[in-house]
Motif scaffolding. Structure first.
Motif, mmCIF file in Angstrom:
data_model
loop_
_atom_site.group_PDB
_atom_site.id
_atom_site.type_symbol
_atom_site.label_atom_id
_atom_site.label_comp_id
_atom_site.label_asym_id
_atom_site.label_seq_id
_atom_site.Cartn_x
_atom_site.Cartn_y
_atom_site.Cartn_z
ATOM 1 N N CYS A 44 0.838 -1.212 0.000
ATOM 2 C CA CYS A 44 0.000 0.000 0.000
ATOM 3 C C CYS A 44 0.867 1.253 0.000
ATOM 4 N N THR A 45 1.901 1.237 0.826
ATOM 5 C CA THR A 45 2.785 2.396 0.927
ATOM 6 C C THR A 45 3.643 2.545 -0.312
ATOM 7 N N ALA A 46 4.135 1.430 -0.842
ATOM 8 C CA ALA A 46 4.984 1.490 -2.030
ATOM 9 C C ALA A 46 4.218 2.068 -3.216
ATOM 10 N N PHE A 47 2.950 1.696 -3.347
ATOM 11 C CA PHE A 47 2.152 2.221 -4.461
ATOM 12 C C PHE A 47 2.009 3.733 -4.353
ATOM 13 N N ALA A 48 1.683 4.228 -3.163
ATOM 14 C CA ALA A 48 1.519 5.667 -2.982
ATOM 15 C C ALA A 48 2.830 6.402 -3.214
ATOM 16 N N LYS A 49 3.922 5.804 -2.774
ATOM 17 C CA LYS A 49 5.239 6.434 -2.942
ATOM 18 C C LYS A 49 5.570 6.590 -4.423
ATOM 19 N N VAL A 50 5.332 5.535 -5.200
ATOM 20 C CA VAL A 50 5.577 5.597 -6.639
ATOM 21 C C VAL A 50 4.648 6.624 -7.291
ATOM 22 N N PHE A 51 3.417 6.663 -6.851
ATOM 23 C CA PHE A 51 2.428 7.611 -7.370
ATOM 24 C C PHE A 51 2.942 9.045 -7.240
ATOM 25 N N PHE A 52 3.462 9.384 -6.059
ATOM 26 C CA PHE A 52 3.949 10.746 -5.822
ATOM 27 C C PHE A 52 5.265 11.012 -6.552
ATOM 28 N N VAL A 53 6.162 10.034 -6.554
ATOM 29 C CA VAL A 53 7.455 10.245 -7.198
ATOM 30 C C VAL A 53 7.279 10.478 -8.696
ATOM 31 N N ARG A 54 6.376 9.752 -9.330
ATOM 32 C CA ARG A 54 6.142 9.941 -10.767
ATOM 33 C C ARG A 54 5.523 11.303 -11.055
ATOM 34 N N PHE A 56 5.565 14.236 -8.895
ATOM 35 C CA PHE A 56 6.394 15.367 -8.473
ATOM 36 C C PHE A 56 7.848 15.246 -8.931
ATOM 37 N N ARG A 57 8.277 14.039 -9.311
ATOM 38 C CA ARG A 57 9.664 13.789 -9.710
ATOM 39 C C ARG A 57 10.630 14.192 -8.593
ATOM 40 N N GLU A 58 10.234 13.907 -7.381
ATOM 41 C CA GLU A 58 11.019 14.208 -6.183
ATOM 42 C C GLU A 58 10.932 13.020 -5.230
ATOM 43 N N PRO A 59 11.952 12.802 -4.386
ATOM 44 C CA PRO A 59 11.840 11.776 -3.344
ATOM 45 C C PRO A 59 10.791 12.171 -2.323
ATOM 46 N N GLY A 213 9.692 21.458 -5.987
ATOM 47 C CA GLY A 213 10.780 21.010 -6.826
ATOM 48 C C GLY A 213 11.979 21.926 -6.761
ATOM 49 N N HIS A 214 12.791 21.774 -5.726
ATOM 50 C CA HIS A 214 14.000 22.577 -5.597
ATOM 51 C C HIS A 214 15.129 21.703 -5.046
ATOM 52 N N LEU A 215 16.344 22.012 -5.477
ATOM 53 C CA LEU A 215 17.495 21.245 -5.007
ATOM 54 C C LEU A 215 17.819 21.614 -3.565
ATOM 55 N N ILE A 216 18.274 20.621 -2.807
ATOM 56 C CA ILE A 216 18.609 20.837 -1.403
ATOM 57 C C ILE A 216 20.049 20.413 -1.163
ATOM 58 N N PRO A 217 20.709 20.967 -0.147
ATOM 59 C CA PRO A 217 22.109 20.583 0.121
ATOM 60 C C PRO A 217 22.253 19.128 0.527
ATOM 61 N N GLU A 218 21.243 18.594 1.247
ATOM 62 C CA GLU A 218 21.330 17.223 1.734
ATOM 63 C C GLU A 218 21.092 16.221 0.599
ATOM 64 N N ASP A 219 21.748 15.078 0.672
ATOM 65 C CA ASP A 219 21.497 14.016 -0.301
ATOM 66 C C ASP A 219 20.120 13.406 -0.092
#
Length: 463
Positions: A44-54, A56-59, A213-219
Motif C-alpha cells: 500500500c505504501t509502495a504504491f503511494a510512494k511511486v504515485f507521488f514520485v512519478r 512530483f519527480r522528487e523523493p 521542486g528545488h534542489l537541497i544541500p542534503e542528499d
C-alpha cells in the motif's frame, strides 16, 4: 442544479479515483518535518510512494506499519505502536500523520485508541503531535483523504482559544486552508497574492514550500523539507481571518472556526475573473488598502486574454474528469468562456457536484468519461494523465489537470489560480484547439485522412 448520476458497475474500468490514504499523505507532506505513516501492508505504501514520485519527480518520505499475513489475521495493534516509536526515535519528525488503509479498516483497527496506547508506553515523545485519520481505500478519494488529514492535523495541534480575546492579536496574519486541487504553483501564487496587500499568509498545508521542486544541500532527508512549520499551527487562533479554498475543506474549516473563533471566508476556487475579483476585494478590505496597480494590470491582461481566446472556447464541447473540487473549478472556468460541458465525471459523490454548470454530474471512471464524451461529441478533454489513451481513442486533445501527471514535466507546479494563472489556462485551452483545428468536427477536412477513415472511404468512392 446538476443531476447527480451514479454508474453502478461490478468493477472500475480505467480508474479515475486515487486512494484516500494517498490524499492524506499529500496533506501531511505539506508540513515541515512531517512524516506520513500508512497503517497497512508495505505494498500500500509502495504504491503511494511511486504515485507521488512519478508526479512530483522528487523523493517522498513515507513510512508503513508493514502489516504481514500474521498481523492481518491476528492483531496489528503493536505494529502501529512500534512504528510510531521507531519513526519518532529515528527520524525525529515535527508531526506524524497516521492514516489507515483498506486492510487495517477491514480488520477494524481503532487508530485513535492506538495513539493513546503509544502515548502511555512512550511518554518521551509527547512533544510530537500525531494526527490519526481514517482513510480506507474502498471509500472516498484523494480529495476526501486530504480533507480528513487537514481536519486531523488541526484537531491535533490547534488549541481551543475561542472566547479568550486573542483573535486578531496578529493583525497581519491570514490563515489559508488550501484544498487538494491546488498545485504547489497555485499555493505559491496565492501566498504572493496575499503578500501584495502587506499581509502575512500561513498556508495549511504549504505544498509550495515542500513539493515545489528545488534542489537541497542534503542528499536525502528522512522527513519533509519545507512546508508549514508546526510551531505556526497553534497561532492560527491569533490571525485576523481565515480563507478557505475548496469546498471539501468545509469540515476542517468548521473545526478551526469553532476552536479559535477566527472569522473565515470560503471559496470554491480562485480561477476566473469573478472569483479573482472577489478574493482581491476581500484582501483589500482586510488590509484596509487599495488594490495594488500590479493586480489591476494583471486583471486587464486577463480581460484581454478572454477577448482573444473566446473564438476558440465559445460553443466548444468539453468533457472533464477530476475530483469534485477540481471538477467544479475547471467546469466553472470553461463554462464562463462559453463552452458546453457535455461530460462531467467525478470518482465519488460530493455536495458541490450539484452546483456544476452542467446538466448532469456522473459518478464513475474514465470508461464512463469516454462513453459520455463520445455521445456528446466532445472536442476537448480535461483530465489527468490516465485519460491520455481515452483522448487518443476519441481523437481529441487532452488538457492535463489534477493528479497524476506522469507524462508531462512540470505539470505539478503549473499555476491555474489568479488573474495570471487563469490567463495562461485560457491560452493553453485555445492553443490546443488551434493545434487540432483540422481534426475537430465540424471543421475536419476531407483531405485530413490520417485520423478518420470515413473521409478516406468517401474520397475513394466508398460508402
Amino acid at each position: 442544479m446538476a443531476e447527480i448520476v451514479r454508474h453502478p458497475k461490478a468493477l472500475s474500468v480505467s480508474p479515475l479515483k486515487s486512494s484516500a490514504p494517498a490524499g492524506a499523505a499529500l496533506a501531511f507532506l505539506g508540513i515541515n518535518r512531517g512524516m506520513p505513516i500508512f497503517h497497512g501492508s508495505q505494498g500500500c505504501t509502495a504504491f503511494a510512494k511511486v504515485f507521488f514520485v512519478r508526479h512530483f519527480r522528487e523523493p517522498v518520505p513515507l513510512q508503513t506499519t508493514a502489516m504481514d499475513q500474521v498481523a492481518t489475521v491476528m492483531n496489528a495493534d503493536d505494529n502501529v505502536v512500534q512504528a510510531l516509536a521507531t519513526v519518532c526515535g529515528k527520524s525525529k519528525p515535527a508531526l506524524v500523520g497516521l492514516a489507515t488503509t483498506a486492510l487495517s479498516e477491514t480488520q477494524g483497527t481503532d487508530i485513535h485508541r492506538l495513539v493513546k496506547d503509544f502515548r502511555s508506553r512512550y511518554p518521551q515523545y509527547d512533544h510530537i503531535p500525531v494526527a490519526a485519520v481514517n482513510t480506507p481505500d474502498f471509500t472516498g478519494c484523494l480529495e476526501t483523504g486530504y480533507a480528513a488529514a487537514v481536519k486531523g492535523m488541526l484537531e491535533a495541534t490547534v488549541p481551543t482559544t475561542a472566547g479568550t480575546g486573542i483573535v486578531g492579536r496578529r493583525p497581519r496574519q491570514i490563515n489559508l486552508l488550501l484544498g487538494s486541487h491546488l498545485t504547489p504553483g497555485d499555493v505559491e501564487a496565492i501566498k504572493e497574492w496575499v503578500e501584495l496587500f502587506n499581509l502575512r499568509p500561513v498556508a495549511v498545508p504549504d505544498l509550495a514550500d515542500s513539493l515545489d521542486g528545488h534542489l537541497i544541500p542534503e542528499d536525502t532527508t528522512p522527513v519533509t523539507l519545507g512546508g508549514t512549520p508546526v510551531s505556526e499551527l497553534p497561532t492560527l487562533g491569533e490571525a485576523r481571518a481565515t480563507i478557505v479554498v475548496g469546498r471539501s475543506l468545509n469540515a476542517a474549516a468548521d473545526v478551526l472556526a469553532s476552536r479559535t473563533g477566527v472569522p473565515d471566508h470560503r471559496f470554491d476556487g480562485l480561477v476566473g475573473l469573478e472569483a479573482c475579483d472577489r478574493f482581491t476585494a476581500l484582501l483589500a478590505e482586510i488590509a484596509g488598502v487599495p488594490v495594488p496597480e500590479k493586480l489591476e494590470r494583471h486583471r486587464a491582461q486577463l480581460q484581454d486574454a478572454m477577448v482573444d481566446t473566446h473564438f476558440m472556447t465559445g460553443l466548444r464541447r468539453v468533457a472533464i474528469a477530476a475530483d469534485a473540487d477540481l471538477l467544479l473549478q475547471l467546469a466553472t472556468l470553461v463554462h464562463g468562456m462559453g463552452s458546453e460541458i457535455v461530460a462531467a465525471v467525478a470518482p465519488v459523490k460530493a455536495p458541490c457536484l450539484a452546483d456544476l454548470p452542467a446538466t448532469q454530474a456522473h459518478i464513475g471512471d474514465l470508461e464512463d468519461l469516454e462513453d459520455l464524451a463520445r455521445a456528446g461529441q466532445a472536442e476537448l478533454i480535461i483530465a489527468n494523465s490516465h485519460a491520455a489513451a481515452t483522448a487518443e481513442r476519441l481523437g481529441v486533445p487532452l488538457l492535463r489537470a489534477g493528479m497524476p501527471q506522469y507524462d508531462l514535466v512540470g505539470g505539478y507546479c503549473k499555476t491555474w489560480v489568479g488573474y495570471r494563472g487563469t490567463r495562461q489556462a485560457l491560452f493553453d485551452l485555445a492553443n490546443l484547439v488551434l493545434q487540432h483545428h483540422e481534426s475537430i468536427a465540424p471543421h475536419r477536412s476531407r483531405y485530413n485522412l490520417r485520423n478518420d477513415p470515413a473521409p478516406a472511404a468517401a474520397a475513394a468512392g466508398g460508402h
